[in-house]
Design a protein around this motif. Structure first.
Motif, PDB file in Angstrom:
ATOM      1  N   LYS A   1      33.360  -5.276 -29.255  1.00 18.68           N
ATOM      2  CA  LYS A   1      32.386  -6.288 -29.670  1.00 18.68           C
ATOM      3  C   LYS A   1      32.367  -7.448 -28.682  1.00 18.68           C
ATOM      4  CE  LYS A   1      29.818  -8.705 -32.698  1.00 18.68           C
ATOM      5  NZ  LYS A   1      29.513  -9.825 -31.780  1.00 18.68           N
ATOM      6  N   SER A   2      31.187  -8.035 -28.512  1.00 22.16           N
ATOM      7  CA  SER A   2      31.108  -9.287 -27.758  1.00 22.16           C
ATOM      8  C   SER A   2      31.843 -10.377 -28.539  1.00 22.16           C
ATOM      9  CB  SER A   2      29.644  -9.690 -27.540  1.00 22.16           C
ATOM     10  OG  SER A   2      29.020  -9.962 -28.781  1.00 22.16           O
ATOM     11  N   GLY A   3      32.256 -11.412 -27.823  1.00 24.61           N
ATOM     12  CA  GLY A   3      33.059 -12.454 -28.460  1.00 24.61           C
ATOM     13  C   GLY A   3      32.255 -13.604 -29.006  1.00 24.61           C
ATOM     14  N   ASP A   4      30.985 -13.369 -29.321  1.00 26.32           N
ATOM     15  CA  ASP A   4      30.151 -14.430 -29.871  1.00 26.32           C
ATOM     16  C   ASP A   4      29.511 -13.960 -31.166  1.00 26.32           C
ATOM     17  OD1 ASP A   4      28.189 -12.683 -29.047  1.00 26.32           O
ATOM     18  OD2 ASP A   4      27.487 -13.916 -27.378  1.00 26.32           O
ATOM     19  N   PHE A   5      28.520 -14.704 -31.634  1.00 25.37           N
ATOM     20  CA  PHE A   5      27.906 -14.436 -32.925  1.00 25.37           C
ATOM     21  C   PHE A   5      26.835 -13.361 -32.862  1.00 25.37           C
ATOM     22  CE2 PHE A   5      25.668 -17.709 -30.665  1.00 25.37           C
ATOM     23  CZ  PHE A   5      24.333 -17.391 -30.820  1.00 25.37           C
ATOM     24  N   ARG A   6      26.506 -12.877 -31.652  1.00 19.05           N
ATOM     25  CA  ARG A   6      25.386 -11.955 -31.508  1.00 19.05           C
ATOM     26  C   ARG A   6      25.834 -10.503 -31.649  1.00 19.05           C
ATOM     27  NH1 ARG A   6      22.761 -14.799 -26.259  1.00 19.05           N
ATOM     28  NH2 ARG A   6      24.960 -14.931 -25.737  1.00 19.05           N
ATOM     29  N   GLU A   7      24.852  -9.636 -31.927  1.00 19.32           N
ATOM     30  CA  GLU A   7      25.133  -8.202 -31.999  1.00 19.32           C
ATOM     31  C   GLU A   7      25.015  -7.630 -30.589  1.00 19.32           C
ATOM     32  OE1 GLU A   7      22.743  -6.368 -35.077  1.00 19.32           O
ATOM     33  OE2 GLU A   7      24.226  -6.978 -36.573  1.00 19.32           O
ATOM     34  N   ASP A   8      26.152  -7.546 -29.922  1.00 20.21           N
ATOM     35  CA  ASP A   8      26.215  -7.070 -28.549  1.00 20.21           C
ATOM     36  C   ASP A   8      27.550  -6.355 -28.360  1.00 20.21           C
ATOM     37  OD1 ASP A   8      25.482  -6.609 -25.952  1.00 20.21           O
ATOM     38  OD2 ASP A   8      24.995  -8.701 -25.514  1.00 20.21           O
ATOM     39  N   SER A   9      27.649  -5.549 -27.302  1.00 24.29           N
ATOM     40  CA  SER A   9      28.850  -4.737 -27.152  1.00 24.29           C
ATOM     41  C   SER A   9      29.038  -4.277 -25.716  1.00 24.29           C
ATOM     42  CB  SER A   9      28.759  -3.500 -28.060  1.00 24.29           C
ATOM     43  OG  SER A   9      27.815  -2.561 -27.555  1.00 24.29           O
ATOM     44  N   GLY A  10      30.185  -3.664 -25.458  1.00 26.21           N
ATOM     45  CA  GLY A  10      30.481  -2.991 -24.208  1.00 26.21           C
ATOM     46  C   GLY A  10      31.225  -1.703 -24.512  1.00 26.21           C
ATOM     47  N   ILE A  11      31.361  -0.842 -23.501  1.00 24.77           N
ATOM     48  CA  ILE A  11      32.041   0.438 -23.682  1.00 24.77           C
ATOM     49  C   ILE A  11      33.282   0.499 -22.785  1.00 24.77           C
ATOM     50  CG2 ILE A  11      30.552   1.611 -21.982  1.00 24.77           C
ATOM     51  CD1 ILE A  11      30.761   4.116 -23.797  1.00 24.77           C
ATOM     52  N   TYR A  12      34.384   0.914 -23.365  1.00 27.54           N
ATOM     53  CA  TYR A  12      35.688   1.005 -22.718  1.00 27.54           C
ATOM     54  C   TYR A  12      36.122   2.456 -22.839  1.00 27.54           C
ATOM     55  CZ  TYR A  12      40.814   0.093 -22.384  1.00 27.54           C
ATOM     56  OH  TYR A  12      42.149   0.097 -22.056  1.00 27.54           O
ATOM     57  N   PHE A  13      36.433   3.120 -21.730  1.00 26.83           N
ATOM     58  CA  PHE A  13      36.718   4.557 -21.828  1.00 26.83           C
ATOM     59  C   PHE A  13      37.707   5.011 -20.766  1.00 26.83           C
ATOM     60  CE2 PHE A  13      33.130   4.184 -18.931  1.00 26.83           C
ATOM     61  CZ  PHE A  13      33.384   5.115 -17.943  1.00 26.83           C
TER      62      PHE A  13
END
Length: 339
Positions: free
Chosen positions: A240-252
């Motif tokens: 998850k992003s570290g703010d209030f928004r619905e955002d993300s990244g992928i870790y693999f």
């Protein structure tokens, strides 16, 4: 297609910051990394990280403002002027010191102890493709046309074979539903039985949008859980992003090779970055009407703010390089022009 393995492992780095109690006066107290409000014997502690885009709240002349986008924080009420509430920091009082908990939960994904061939290819903006021995996946495909109602245009021409390469993926990861990441015109070129991997947001904003576009195979992944692509050595997790928004990244991981693509999310995993071999991230600072569309700024003032923000982003990325200990950095998710 994907099997849930387990919640991701976290390495806990226990840390506390000490402040002498006799330095904390009544009402608002400003320290380098914290703002503390004291009322009688009750203390409320806030860090200086701005919840908008990870800037630092500056205290000056009785005001507490993040200079990146002018967010104003009220330490007495614990909210920004726009009404967004700031999270309080945990603390203990021991003898004559205030001990503020600044422990870090660092994610560490599982990986197979074998060498796998991994290839990463850039197509445009945030559209990249990862190839393994027996899988491939693409991210956030925007390949043609404008985004944001003709406000954004791709700076460079997309690779000619993008349609074929996109359609032969094992799955497509979409980080969030902004139109430069979930782009309807580009997705019209994608076969309807394609598998999509999206974050399990509270509102399901990304999954619902894809269903509205006619896609059926939507895999909603829990944050900070490990998933394995069946019959491969690919293990992935959505952060998850570290703010209030619905955002993300992928870790693999693919074999013993590890990657983090944090796209343009702010402060991924709340600024607790894993150590990886390869790191990809945006560099353009995202979309904002501030300060360009504010008429109370002169052109020289706007230029000064924009240059300061660019320097801030650069310094922030340099710190992330140190945290991730990455061997390779790929700037992406910023190859657009505003018209």
């Amino acid at each position: 297609m994907l099997s849930l393995i387990k919640p991701i492992n976290f390495k806990i780095k226990k840390r506390v910051q000490k402040i002498k109690l006799n330095k904390i006066k009544e009402k608002i107290n400003c320290f380098d990394d914290f703002i503390i409000f004291k009322k009688n014997q009750e203390l409320t502690v806030y860090d200086r990280n701005c919840d908008h885009q990870g800037g630092k709240i500056i205290s000056k002349n009785g005001k507490h403002i993040c200079p990146m986008h002018n967010w104003k924080f009220d330490p007495i009420k614990g909210v920004y002027k726009n009404g967004f509430k700031k999270e309080k920091k945990n603390y203990l009082i021991k003898k004559d010191h205030l001990l503020i908990d600044i422990s870090e939960k660092i994610p560490k994904i599982s990986k197979e102890k074998i060498i796998e061939d991994t290839k990463i290819r850039f197509f445009n903006h945030a559209f990249i493709k990862v190839y393994g021995n027996n899988f491939s996946f693409a991210t956030d495909p925007w390949a043609l046309g404008p985004a944001f109602n003709t406000g954004w245009w791709l700076k460079n021409k997309t690779k000619n074979d993008w349609i074929e390469e996109l359609n032969n993926c094992s799955f497509v990861y979409v980080s969030h539903n902004h139109p430069d990441h979930l782009h309807p015109l580009t997705l019209k070129k994608v076969r309807k039985d394609m598998n999509f991997v999206v974050p399990s947001f509270l509102t399901d904003s990304t999954g619902t949008y894809l269903e509205d576009l006619g896609f059926k195979n939507i895999h909603r992944l829990k944050f900070a859980h490990e998933y394995k692509l069946i019959n491969t050595n690919l293990i992935l997790s959505i952060l998850k992003s570290g703010d209030f928004r619905e955002d993300s990244g992928i870790y693999f991981s693919n074999g013993d090779f590890t990657c983090l693509f944090d796209v343009d999310s702010n402060s991924i995993n709340f600024n607790r970055f894993p150590e990886v071999d390869f790191y990809a991230s945006s560099f353009a600072g995202g979309a904002s009407g501030y300060p360009i569309m504010f008429e109370n700024f002169k052109s020289s003032e706007k230029s000064k703010i924009l240059n300061r923000n660019k320097l801030f982003i650069r310094e922030k990325k340099k710190k992330v390089f140190e945290q991730t200990k990455t061997s390779f950095f790929m700037p992406y998710a910023g190859f657009f022009v505003e018209k």
